[in-house]
Design a protein around this motif. Structure first.
Motif, short mmCIF file in Angstrom:
data_model
loop_
_atom_site.label_atom_id
_atom_site.label_comp_id
_atom_site.label_asym_id
_atom_site.label_seq_id
_atom_site.Cartn_x
_atom_site.Cartn_y
_atom_site.Cartn_z
N LEU A 143 0.67 -1.39 -0.34
CA LEU A 143 0.08 -0.87 0.37
C LEU A 143 0.52 1.41 -0.14
O LEU A 143 0.13 2.05 -0.67
CB LEU A 143 -0.81 0.16 1.63
N ASN A 144 2.06 1.07 -0.11
CA ASN A 144 3.12 2.44 0.77
C ASN A 144 2.44 3.22 1.32
O ASN A 144 2.35 4.51 1.78
CB ASN A 144 2.94 2.58 -0.64
N TRP A 145 1.53 2.96 2.72
CA TRP A 145 1.05 3.77 3.59
C TRP A 145 2.11 3.38 4.47
O TRP A 145 2.20 2.59 5.50
CB TRP A 145 -0.22 3.65 4.40
N VAL A 146 2.65 4.54 5.02
CA VAL A 146 3.36 4.24 5.97
C VAL A 146 3.15 5.24 7.42
O VAL A 146 2.28 5.96 7.67
CB VAL A 146 4.31 5.18 6.06
N PRO A 147 2.40 4.39 8.54
CA PRO A 147 2.09 4.56 9.38
C PRO A 147 3.33 5.53 10.88
O PRO A 147 4.29 4.79 10.65
CB PRO A 147 1.28 3.47 10.62
N ASP A 148 2.86 6.12 11.51
CA ASP A 148 3.43 6.92 12.71
C ASP A 148 3.16 5.85 13.45
O ASP A 148 4.41 5.79 14.52
CB ASP A 148 2.70 8.38 12.82
N VAL A 149 2.03 5.03 13.79
CA VAL A 149 1.75 4.78 15.21
C VAL A 149 1.20 3.23 14.61
O VAL A 149 0.10 3.60 13.97
CB VAL A 149 1.00 5.08 16.48
N ILE A 150 1.55 2.19 15.18
CA ILE A 150 0.92 1.04 14.91
C ILE A 150 0.77 0.12 16.20
O ILE A 150 1.21 -0.06 17.23
CB ILE A 150 2.03 -0.63 14.40
N HIS A 151 -1.31 0.30 16.18
CA HIS A 151 -1.06 -0.48 17.39
C HIS A 151 -2.08 -1.51 17.33
O HIS A 151 -3.31 -1.70 16.54
CB HIS A 151 -2.55 0.51 18.03
N VAL A 152 -1.51 -2.19 18.29
CA VAL A 152 -1.78 -3.49 18.60
C VAL A 152 -2.31 -4.33 19.24
O VAL A 152 -2.55 -3.59 20.42
CB VAL A 152 0.05 -4.68 18.68
N GLN A 153 -3.65 -5.36 19.14
CA GLN A 153 -4.87 -5.04 19.83
C GLN A 153 -5.23 -6.91 20.06
O GLN A 153 -5.69 -6.95 19.06
CB GLN A 153 -6.14 -4.19 20.12
N GLY A 154 -5.28 -7.49 20.30
CA GLY A 154 -4.96 -8.94 21.05
C GLY A 154 -4.39 -9.54 20.45
O GLY A 154 -3.44 -9.48 20.48
N TRP A 155 -4.25 -11.06 21.50
CA TRP A 155 -3.23 -12.26 21.17
C TRP A 155 -2.38 -12.65 19.56
O TRP A 155 -1.41 -12.51 19.68
CB TRP A 155 -3.27 -12.88 21.95
N MET A 156 -3.78 -11.83 18.82
CA MET A 156 -3.29 -13.32 17.46
C MET A 156 -2.47 -11.92 16.55
O MET A 156 -1.90 -12.64 15.88
CB MET A 156 -4.77 -12.95 17.07
N THR A 163 1.05 -1.57 23.01
CA THR A 163 0.48 -2.98 22.55
C THR A 163 -0.73 -2.80 23.36
O THR A 163 0.08 -1.83 24.55
CB THR A 163 1.11 -3.72 22.89
N SER A 164 -1.45 -2.70 23.04
CA SER A 164 -2.69 -3.01 24.41
C SER A 164 -2.93 -4.36 24.97
O SER A 164 -2.65 -5.51 24.07
CB SER A 164 -4.45 -2.80 24.02
N ILE A 165 -2.72 -4.66 26.12
CA ILE A 165 -2.46 -5.86 27.25
C ILE A 165 -4.36 -5.62 27.63
O ILE A 165 -4.53 -5.02 28.81
CB ILE A 165 -1.80 -5.41 28.21
N PHE A 166 -4.99 -7.29 27.64
CA PHE A 166 -6.21 -6.88 27.65
C PHE A 166 -6.45 -8.36 28.86
O PHE A 166 -4.72 -9.43 28.76
CB PHE A 166 -7.12 -7.58 26.66
N SER A 167 -7.36 -8.36 29.65
CA SER A 167 -7.09 -9.46 30.42
C SER A 167 -7.51 -10.56 29.60
O SER A 167 -7.59 -11.83 30.57
CB SER A 167 -8.54 -9.43 31.59
N GLU A 168 -7.94 -10.70 28.48
CA GLU A 168 -9.09 -11.36 28.16
C GLU A 168 -7.52 -12.28 27.01
O GLU A 168 -6.96 -11.17 25.95
CB GLU A 168 -9.92 -11.19 27.06
N GLY A 169 -8.14 -13.41 27.37
CA GLY A 169 -6.16 -14.23 26.34
C GLY A 169 -6.77 -15.46 25.74
O GLY A 169 -8.19 -15.77 25.40
N PHE A 170 -5.96 -16.43 26.24
CA PHE A 170 -6.12 -17.33 25.81
C PHE A 170 -6.22 -18.47 27.40
O PHE A 170 -5.03 -18.19 27.61
CB PHE A 170 -5.62 -18.34 24.05
N SER A 171 -6.23 -19.70 27.18
CA SER A 171 -6.14 -20.51 28.10
C SER A 171 -5.26 -21.48 28.13
O SER A 171 -5.64 -22.60 26.68
CB SER A 171 -7.03 -21.39 29.14
N GLY A 172 -3.79 -22.19 28.80
CA GLY A 172 -3.58 -23.33 27.98
C GLY A 172 -2.21 -22.21 27.38
O GLY A 172 -1.41 -21.65 27.72
#
Length: 267
Positions: free
Chosen positions: A135-148, A173-182
């Motif tokens: 895309l050649n779209w240069v982000p100033d910030v990448i915001h990551v949400q969710g473990w995947m 990176t955002s840290i949530f309580s919801e993740g996965f077990s195991g």
């Protein structure tokens, strides 16, 4: 925030998946920046449970067609796109029949995690970065949400370290309580090592639990947002000791101002 570019990379996004902390914030935060005149893009996996006809997904031929290598296997990348109704927000979907055609997101009907979730996360991460390059779209910030999506900070810092397009991009990176077990697949460490990561990064995946994966994301991010009111004490202590700028949890009705000010630290 006018004209600033923020790329949201999320495991789940409303209205394409059910409402939870991750999917709701993966909609609310981009909408807030969009309303302020910022430029945003959202990327998420194209899970089989997403109704393509109802949400009007269509394939972007010019972005599709490349193969991504995951653990020495060539996996074809398909890019689809849709717009969130009434918001003029474009969402890009990373797709591959082998990884994302199944009807559930992370686990089967018995609640057992898919054994290839680690490979799906690697494919998703590479798919996002390769598509942004096209895309050649240069982000100033990448915001990551969710473990995947949580492998992106490490891949951007190490695997894609020589990509000039991202030289000034910061990762939050955002840290949530919801993740996965195991635990994810026991061979995840070898799959990460295959991509040439340094030993200290590879060792983070010796026991790939939700906490250990998120700790790796924290280590490789430029900033951290505590997105749930009740995050585990282990993750809380790790964030506080990381020496990274971090935003403590703020309630949804107050998040807009807090998130905006936090983003501005990285411009």
């Amino acid at each position: 925030m006018k004209e600033k570019r923020i790329l949201y990379v999320s495991s789940e996004v409303v209205p394409y998946l059910a409402e939870n902390e991750v999917s709701l914030m993966s909609y609310d935060a981009p909408k807030m920046i969009n309303d302020q005149g910022g430029q945003i893009r959202i990327f998420m996996p194209r899970y089989g449970s997403i109704n393509e006809r109802r949400h009007q997904l269509h394939e972007v031929i010019r972005l599709s067609g490349m193969n991504l290598v995951v653990n020495d296997m060539d996996m074809p990348l398909i890019i689809k796109v849709a717009s969130i109704p009434k918001e003029r927000i474009q969402v890009y979907f990373i797709d591959n029949d082998e990884y994302f055609k199944r009807k559930s997101t992370f686990s089967d009907e018995d609640g057992t995690l898919y054994p290839d979730n680690d490979e799906r996360a690697i494919f998703f991460t590479k798919g996002v970065i390769e598509t942004v390059k096209k895309l050649n779209w240069v982000p100033d910030v990448i915001h990551v949400q969710g473990w995947m999506a949580s492998l992106l900070p490490a891949y951007l810092k190490h695997y894609y370290k020589d990509e000039a397009i991202f030289s000034d991009t910061k990762v939050v990176t955002s840290i949530f309580s919801e993740g996965f077990s195991g635990v994810l697949d026991a061979t995840m460490k070898e799959k990460i090592a295959f991509d040439g990561f340094p030993e200290d990064v590879v060792n983070d995946f010796e026991n790939p639990t939700y906490e250990s994966i998120m700790m790796n994301a924290i280590k490789n991010s430029d900033g951290v947002i505590v997105a749930s009111e009740e995050v585990s004490s282990n993750l809380t202590k790790f964030i506080e000791s990381s020496e990274k700028p971090f935003l403590p949890f703020v309630a949804k009705d107050e998040f807009a101002k807090a998130y905006t000010e936090f983003y501005q630290k990285f411009f």
